[in-house]
Design an enzyme around this catalytic site. Sequence first.
Site, PDB file in Angstrom:
ATOM      1  N   LYS A   1      30.973  25.931   9.374  1.00  0.00           N
ATOM      2  CA  LYS A   1      30.209  26.412  10.538  1.00  0.00           C
ATOM      3  C   LYS A   1      29.808  25.243  11.457  1.00  0.00           C
ATOM      4  CE  LYS A   1      26.896  28.175   7.982  1.00  0.00           C
ATOM      5  NZ  LYS A   1      27.380  27.838   6.623  1.00  0.00           N
TER       6      LYS A   1
ATOM      7  N   ARG B   1      20.468  34.867   8.895  1.00  0.00           N
ATOM      8  CA  ARG B   1      20.924  34.724   7.521  1.00  0.00           C
ATOM      9  C   ARG B   1      20.421  35.848   6.633  1.00  0.00           C
ATOM     10  NH1 ARG B   1      21.910  28.870   7.206  1.00  0.00           N
ATOM     11  NH2 ARG B   1      22.417  28.411   5.074  1.00  0.00           N
TER      12      ARG B   1
ATOM     13  N   ARG C   1      30.906  15.648   1.827  1.00  0.00           N
ATOM     14  CA  ARG C   1      30.375  15.681   3.205  1.00  0.00           C
ATOM     15  C   ARG C   1      29.484  14.478   3.501  1.00  0.00           C
ATOM     16  NH1 ARG C   1      27.487  20.896   5.413  1.00  0.00           N
ATOM     17  NH2 ARG C   1      26.228  20.679   3.522  1.00  0.00           N
TER      18      ARG C   1
ATOM     19  N   ARG D   1      23.574  14.822   2.353  1.00  0.00           N
ATOM     20  CA  ARG D   1      22.466  15.777   2.357  1.00  0.00           C
ATOM     21  C   ARG D   1      21.883  15.970   0.962  1.00  0.00           C
ATOM     22  NH1 ARG D   1      24.028  20.949   5.925  1.00  0.00           N
ATOM     23  NH2 ARG D   1      23.044  22.010   4.167  1.00  0.00           N
TER      24      ARG D   1
ATOM     25  N   ARG E   1      22.776  27.910  -3.486  1.00  0.00           N
ATOM     26  CA  ARG E   1      23.021  28.283  -2.072  1.00  0.00           C
ATOM     27  C   ARG E   1      24.116  29.341  -1.977  1.00  0.00           C
ATOM     28  NH1 ARG E   1      24.273  22.526  -0.068  1.00  0.00           N
ATOM     29  NH2 ARG E   1      24.913  23.504   1.879  1.00  0.00           N
TER      30      ARG E   1
HETATM   31  P1  AP5 Z   1      30.410  22.016   7.391  1.00  0.00           P
HETATM   32  O1  AP5 Z   1      30.981  22.254   8.735  1.00  0.00           O
HETATM   33  O2  AP5 Z   1      29.316  21.008   7.279  1.00  0.00           O
HETATM   34  O3  AP5 Z   1      29.999  23.401   6.691  1.00  0.00           O
HETATM   35  P2  AP5 Z   1      28.822  24.419   7.009  1.00  0.00           P
HETATM   36  O4  AP5 Z   1      29.402  25.766   7.006  1.00  0.00           O
HETATM   37  O5  AP5 Z   1      28.045  23.988   8.211  1.00  0.00           O
HETATM   38  O6  AP5 Z   1      27.982  24.254   5.666  1.00  0.00           O
HETATM   39  P3  AP5 Z   1      26.427  23.986   5.428  1.00  0.00           P
HETATM   40  O7  AP5 Z   1      26.315  23.380   4.058  1.00  0.00           O
HETATM   41  O8  AP5 Z   1      25.813  23.218   6.553  1.00  0.00           O
HETATM   42  O9  AP5 Z   1      25.896  25.423   5.406  1.00  0.00           O
HETATM   43  P4  AP5 Z   1      24.584  25.887   4.852  1.00  0.00           P
HETATM   44  O10 AP5 Z   1      24.560  27.241   5.403  1.00  0.00           O
HETATM   45  O11 AP5 Z   1      24.429  25.768   3.384  1.00  0.00           O
HETATM   46  O12 AP5 Z   1      23.518  24.821   5.425  1.00  0.00           O
HETATM   47  P5  AP5 Z   1      22.463  24.872   6.604  1.00  0.00           P
HETATM   48  O13 AP5 Z   1      22.258  23.513   7.097  1.00  0.00           O
HETATM   49  O14 AP5 Z   1      22.795  25.934   7.562  1.00  0.00           O
HETATM   50  O15 AP5 Z   1      31.625  21.601   6.423  1.00  0.00           O
HETATM   51  C1  AP5 Z   1      31.380  21.213   5.086  1.00  0.00           C
HETATM   52  C2  AP5 Z   1      32.253  20.015   4.707  1.00  0.00           C
HETATM   53  O16 AP5 Z   1      33.624  20.430   4.657  1.00  0.00           O
HETATM   54  C3  AP5 Z   1      32.212  18.855   5.708  1.00  0.00           C
HETATM   55  O17 AP5 Z   1      32.295  17.653   5.006  1.00  0.00           O
HETATM   56  C4  AP5 Z   1      33.458  19.069   6.582  1.00  0.00           C
HETATM   57  O18 AP5 Z   1      33.964  17.864   7.110  1.00  0.00           O
HETATM   58  C5  AP5 Z   1      34.423  19.712   5.599  1.00  0.00           C
HETATM   59  N1  AP5 Z   1      35.310  20.703   6.213  1.00  0.00           N
HETATM   60  C6  AP5 Z   1      34.970  21.610   7.174  1.00  0.00           C
HETATM   61  N2  AP5 Z   1      36.024  22.371   7.497  1.00  0.00           N
HETATM   62  C7  AP5 Z   1      37.078  21.957   6.709  1.00  0.00           C
HETATM   63  C8  AP5 Z   1      38.437  22.362   6.573  1.00  0.00           C
HETATM   64  N3  AP5 Z   1      38.971  23.376   7.288  1.00  0.00           N
HETATM   65  N4  AP5 Z   1      39.199  21.719   5.666  1.00  0.00           N
HETATM   66  C9  AP5 Z   1      38.687  20.706   4.927  1.00  0.00           C
HETATM   67  N5  AP5 Z   1      37.416  20.266   5.005  1.00  0.00           N
HETATM   68  C10 AP5 Z   1      36.607  20.892   5.902  1.00  0.00           C
HETATM   69  O19 AP5 Z   1      21.145  25.340   5.812  1.00  0.00           O
HETATM   70  C11 AP5 Z   1      20.565  24.501   4.836  1.00  0.00           C
HETATM   71  C12 AP5 Z   1      19.315  25.140   4.277  1.00  0.00           C
HETATM   72  O20 AP5 Z   1      18.334  25.328   5.327  1.00  0.00           O
HETATM   73  C13 AP5 Z   1      19.464  26.522   3.641  1.00  0.00           C
HETATM   74  O21 AP5 Z   1      19.866  26.433   2.295  1.00  0.00           O
HETATM   75  C14 AP5 Z   1      18.057  27.105   3.804  1.00  0.00           C
HETATM   76  O22 AP5 Z   1      17.189  26.599   2.832  1.00  0.00           O
HETATM   77  C15 AP5 Z   1      17.619  26.552   5.163  1.00  0.00           C
HETATM   78  N6  AP5 Z   1      17.964  27.459   6.284  1.00  0.00           N
HETATM   79  C16 AP5 Z   1      18.813  27.194   7.323  1.00  0.00           C
HETATM   80  N7  AP5 Z   1      18.903  28.242   8.158  1.00  0.00           N
HETATM   81  C17 AP5 Z   1      18.104  29.203   7.631  1.00  0.00           C
HETATM   82  C18 AP5 Z   1      17.803  30.542   8.019  1.00  0.00           C
HETATM   83  N8  AP5 Z   1      18.351  31.101   9.111  1.00  0.00           N
HETATM   84  N9  AP5 Z   1      16.954  31.245   7.229  1.00  0.00           N
HETATM   85  C19 AP5 Z   1      16.376  30.705   6.142  1.00  0.00           C
HETATM   86  N10 AP5 Z   1      16.631  29.451   5.714  1.00  0.00           N
HETATM   87  C20 AP5 Z   1      17.484  28.701   6.446  1.00  0.00           C
HETATM   88 MG    MG Z   2      26.114  23.218   8.546  1.00  0.00          MG
END
Ligand code: AP5
Ligand code: MG
Length: 210
Positions: free
Chosen positions: A13, A88, A123, A156, A167
Amino acid sequence: MNLIMLGAPGAGKGTQAQILSDKYGIPTISTGAIIRSAIKNGTPTGVMAKTFIDKGELVPDEVVIGIIKERLSESDCENGFILDGFPRTIPQAEALDNLGIKIDKVLDIEVDDSLIINRLSGRRECPKCGATYHVVNNPSKSGDVCERCSSPLTTRADDNPETIKSRLNVYHSQTEPLIEYYKKKGNLAVAEGEGSLEATTDAIIKVLEG
Ligand code: AP5
Ligand code: MG
């Protein structure tokens, strides 16, 4: 264009949102990044959110809804935005509906759980500008520092195997129901996310632009 990025942790994402943000000239709003910055700055919201994020659980709806309402009212969102990681839960999606902002497309990036551990353990992130890299799949051209702003890259805190598992469970139980929610609304677009980064971008552009 107002877009939502859906998908499991590590689906891509943030990576794809960054590419789309550059292409369309609209900001990416990542609730995860906003929360991590609040934690780093030791704000009351950050201190509270840390207890949830460290366990891989969701931060309470009312907190993230408040964050999003405030952020969407800023002037740079007038010509469009990309929501990365919000909504979410169903209550978050309903709160967004109640703001009366039209969402053009909800993009669901589909990746099997088996690929996630590798993606997340490799990552690296820029704590300053939010750029995302992978040590093998998408390394920074500048080595251990961000190729955009030269800040040292970090790992992270929630990218450890135990928290990743939690997660993923949270994603399947609380966030996946949104796929059906937006399918019913008629604005869901699905993109295959298991191929290379470039192949995923191509799949996304195809579903967005037809
Ligand atoms: P990346 O693009 O970083 O993946 P992502 O989908 O953004 O994954 P996240 O871990 O950021 O998602 P998340 O939902 O757990 O975390 P968030 O910060 O939103 O890609 C991942 C890796 O793979 C990278 O190294 C990239 O280079 C590689 N990659 C990407 N595409 C690839 C491909 N095609 N091929 C190979 N490699 C690839 O949330 C974190 C925390 O915050 C949550 O757990 C929660 O506690 C809180 N939070 C955030 N939003 C909310 C909400 N709306 N409600 C409640 N709590 C929330
Ligand atoms: Mg992300």
